[in-house]
Design an enzyme around this catalytic site. Structure first.
Site, PDB file in Angstrom:
ATOM      1  N   ASN A  78       0.830  -1.199   0.000  1.00 29.46           N
ATOM      2  CA  ASN A  78       0.000   0.000   0.000  1.00 29.46           C
ATOM      3  C   ASN A  78       0.865   1.251   0.000  1.00 29.46           C
ATOM      4  O   ASN A  78       1.981   1.263   0.510  1.00 29.46           O
ATOM      5  CB  ASN A  78      -0.958  -0.006   1.203  1.00 29.46           C
ATOM      6  CG  ASN A  78      -0.399   0.737   2.398  1.00 29.46           C
ATOM      7  OD1 ASN A  78      -0.497   1.965   2.512  1.00 29.46           O
ATOM      8  ND2 ASN A  78       0.222  -0.019   3.313  1.00 29.46           N
ATOM      9  N   PHE A  98      -1.199   8.373   4.518  1.00 26.23           N
ATOM     10  CA  PHE A  98      -1.879   9.073   5.617  1.00 26.23           C
ATOM     11  C   PHE A  98      -3.142   9.791   5.145  1.00 26.23           C
ATOM     12  O   PHE A  98      -3.347  10.975   5.422  1.00 26.23           O
ATOM     13  CB  PHE A  98      -0.946  10.093   6.285  1.00 26.23           C
ATOM     14  CG  PHE A  98       0.094   9.498   7.208  1.00 26.23           C
ATOM     15  CD1 PHE A  98       0.109   8.157   7.521  1.00 26.23           C
ATOM     16  CD2 PHE A  98       1.074  10.309   7.764  1.00 26.23           C
ATOM     17  CE1 PHE A  98       1.070   7.610   8.371  1.00 26.23           C
ATOM     18  CE2 PHE A  98       2.040   9.788   8.621  1.00 26.23           C
ATOM     19  CZ  PHE A  98       2.040   8.432   8.917  1.00 26.23           C
ATOM     20  N   SER A 145       6.164   5.335   8.478  1.00 27.68           N
ATOM     21  CA  SER A 145       5.478   5.049   7.218  1.00 27.68           C
ATOM     22  C   SER A 145       6.398   5.391   6.052  1.00 27.68           C
ATOM     23  O   SER A 145       7.003   6.459   6.027  1.00 27.68           O
ATOM     24  CB  SER A 145       4.188   5.863   7.103  1.00 27.68           C
ATOM     25  OG  SER A 145       3.642   5.743   5.805  1.00 27.68           O
ATOM     26  N   ASN A 191       5.377   6.055   3.123  1.00 25.24           N
ATOM     27  CA  ASN A 191       4.574   6.729   2.105  1.00 25.24           C
ATOM     28  C   ASN A 191       4.426   8.239   2.314  1.00 25.24           C
ATOM     29  O   ASN A 191       3.679   8.881   1.587  1.00 25.24           O
ATOM     30  CB  ASN A 191       3.187   6.072   2.049  1.00 25.24           C
ATOM     31  CG  ASN A 191       3.274   4.595   1.740  1.00 25.24           C
ATOM     32  OD1 ASN A 191       4.005   4.192   0.848  1.00 25.24           O
ATOM     33  ND2 ASN A 191       2.550   3.784   2.494  1.00 25.24           N
ATOM     34  N   THR A 192       5.113   8.785   3.314  1.00 18.02           N
ATOM     35  CA  THR A 192       5.156  10.233   3.529  1.00 18.02           C
ATOM     36  C   THR A 192       6.602  10.679   3.396  1.00 18.02           C
ATOM     37  O   THR A 192       7.453  10.258   4.195  1.00 18.02           O
ATOM     38  CB  THR A 192       4.606  10.608   4.921  1.00 18.02           C
ATOM     39  OG1 THR A 192       3.224  10.228   4.999  1.00 18.02           O
ATOM     40  CG2 THR A 192       4.729  12.109   5.167  1.00 18.02           C
ATOM     41  N   LYS A 235       6.401   4.090  16.784  1.00 17.92           N
ATOM     42  CA  LYS A 235       6.326   2.984  15.825  1.00 17.92           C
ATOM     43  C   LYS A 235       7.474   3.124  14.845  1.00 17.92           C
ATOM     44  O   LYS A 235       7.628   4.166  14.193  1.00 17.92           O
ATOM     45  CB  LYS A 235       4.990   3.016  15.079  1.00 17.92           C
ATOM     46  CG  LYS A 235       4.775   1.807  14.165  1.00 17.92           C
ATOM     47  CD  LYS A 235       3.327   1.742  13.702  1.00 17.92           C
ATOM     48  CE  LYS A 235       3.065   0.465  12.902  1.00 17.92           C
ATOM     49  NZ  LYS A 235       1.637   0.327  12.545  1.00 17.92           N
ATOM     50  N   ASN A 275       6.420  -1.225  11.345  1.00 16.36           N
ATOM     51  CA  ASN A 275       5.584  -0.771  10.251  1.00 16.36           C
ATOM     52  C   ASN A 275       5.844  -1.635   9.015  1.00 16.36           C
ATOM     53  O   ASN A 275       6.527  -2.660   9.101  1.00 16.36           O
ATOM     54  CB  ASN A 275       5.889   0.706   9.955  1.00 16.36           C
ATOM     55  CG  ASN A 275       4.665   1.475   9.471  1.00 16.36           C
ATOM     56  OD1 ASN A 275       3.899   0.982   8.648  1.00 16.36           O
ATOM     57  ND2 ASN A 275       4.484   2.684   9.974  1.00 16.36           N
TER      58      ASN A 275
END
Length: 463
Positions: A194, A198, A280, A282-283, A322, A351
């Site tokens: 994925n 966020f 994450s 993805n940021t 995390k 994560n």
């Protein structure tokens, strides 16, 4: 009889759910079981199943559940019916596989928010009970952040039998996240890639929602306790079940610390624990906050923001971080040093990963950007968990997350140093029936090896 009546309403609700929710606009993720392939060609096949046909298939499945359930309710006790209801959800899984991943996820969250999911009435095995951060957990199996991003379905998800549920990640300002498609199924590997980024309705919306749920749960708990002389129930601030809130930063924000502090000020009053998500993939730039200096500065300021609030009789919620599974030994040593020096309350390990382990490499979808979760992540995240348990000398509670799909795997995480464990991708594939299965298997593992409780088994491989 009240429980049986509510079960009838549940089955009836599921029927109406299929007629109404499918047409809603998709927001993140998936539920129960995914399609057999996640390669781009699979997406082109989905339109052959029109929304009308999807509705008929799902309605047909739920009609079957209604008929079978109606015949079954009047003949069994509550616990037996509860078990049947959880197992019956497996019949719906194949139909969810026909849906787009994000449509399926939206449908699942909506169902949980409306109470159209099974409710666990059976007590957890006594050897799964434990106390962490002054809170009593009925079991150590939690739902990881990412499923209920906007805190829409806390009560329904806790009712499934999770020991705790973590909502978020929540960003200060609403943001759409990354462009779609952004979720890719790898069913054969039991994995997902994925790059949601966020997607969040923002702090204001989530705070209002949590406030309303908080008040409702407290009222129900106080009302039920007035008719019972039993000891206090397991749970957090608002009643049975522990609620965690995962905090994120906005993609375009230049003040990461300010974003997390804003989250603490707005949401910590409803949380049994808080999580700083700096892992994450993805940021852009987020994982850089895991560096020793950056992490130390961030944690100190967030702790200060939490501690300066007026807590009255309540104590401040524990603060966790995390981390990613893609860290070097030096990175882990730095994080452990910061965690010990600042007396961090816990670490979530881990994560999603940007790596592509062997089983995934052969799948064409592996070329998609984003974080990988599910079974292929298990070994990587568990090895990081072991390292961190040793580096922190077992002094900090660790939450094992990544690739858990059975009680045996949950047990391995615990022996490696986890006090609590979280699931997500396996839950998306297996649905509600997976929760009692994992708990039963985990309890059996403890009995097999002579452990009377979870705490006795934590870090057993390295003590």
């Amino acid at each position: 009889m009240a429980t049986k009546a509510s079960s009838r309403r549940l089955l009836r609700g599921l029927l109406f759910c299929k007629r109404t929710v499918i047409s809603t606009s998709p927001t993140p993720f998936r539920f129960f079981r995914y399609s057999s392939s996640s390669v781009p060609q699979a997406a082109s096949k989905i339109p052959h199943f029109s929304k009308k046909l999807q509705g008929r298939l799902l309605t047909g499945a739920t009609i079957g559940l209604v008929i079978a359930g109606g015949a079954y309710v009047s003949t069994v006790d509550e616990a037996t019916f509860c078990g049947w209801l959880f197992n019956a959800t497996k019949l719906v899984n194949p139909f969810f596989a026909l849906l787009d991943a994000e449509v399926a996820h939206r449908l699942a969250v909506s169902a949980a928010a409306r109470g159209w999911v099974p409710r666990e009435k059976r007590p957890d095995p006594s050897n799964l009970e434990l106390e962490v951060w002054g809170r009593k957990f009925s079991n150590p199996v939690g739902l990881a952040a990412g499923f209920d991003k906007n805190a829409e379905a806390v009560e329904g998800l806790l009712g499934l039998g999770f020991g705790f549920v973590e909502v978020g990640s929540v960003t200060p300002v609403p943001q759409e996240g990354n462009p779609k498609p952004r979720i890719f199924r790898l069913r054969q590997e039991g994995a997902i890639i994925n790059r949601c980024g966020f997607n969040s309705e923002g702090i204001v919306v989530v705070a209002k929602r949590l406030g309303a749920q908080h008040g409702k749960r407290k009222l129900e708990t106080s009302t039920s306790s007035s008719f019972s002389n039993d000891d206090a129930e397991h749970g957090g601030k608002a009643g049975p079940g522990i609620l965690g809130v995962n905090l994120g930063k906005n993609k375009t924000s230049e003040d990461a610390v300010g974003d997390y502090v804003q989250g603490v000020h707005s949401l910590s009053q409803y949380a049994d624990y808080l999580v700083i998500n700096v892992s994450s993939p993805n940021t852009p730039g987020l994982r850089m906050l895991q560096g020793r200096k950056q992490l130390k500065d961030l944690v100190k300021k967030v702790q200060a923001a939490r501690d300066e609030m007026q807590w009255g009789e309540d104590s401040p919620p524990p603060l966790l971080v995390k981390i990613a599974p893609d860290l070097s030994k030096e990175d882990l040593e730095d994080i452990a040093a910061v965690a010990l020096a600042l007396r961090l309350d816990g670490l979530i390990i881990s994560n999603t990963t940007v790596s592509r382990p062997d089983p995934v490499k052969k799948n064409p979808v592996a070329e998609e950007a984003g974080g990988l979760s599910g079974k292929p992540l298990f070994d990587l995240s568990t090895n990081i968990l072991k390292e961190m348990y040793v580096l922190t000398r077992g002094k900090i509670p660790l939450v094992g997350c990544g690739g858990v799909s059975s009680g045996e795997e949950a047990y391995k995480k615990i022996r490696a140093g986890a006090t609590l464990i979280q699931i997500y991708t396996a839950f998306a594939y297996g649905g509600p029936a997976l929760i009692p299965q994992i708990k039963a298997e985990l309890s059996a593992c403890l009995e097999r090896d002579g452990f009377k409780s979870i705490i006795e088994a934590v870090g057993a491989d390295y003590r």
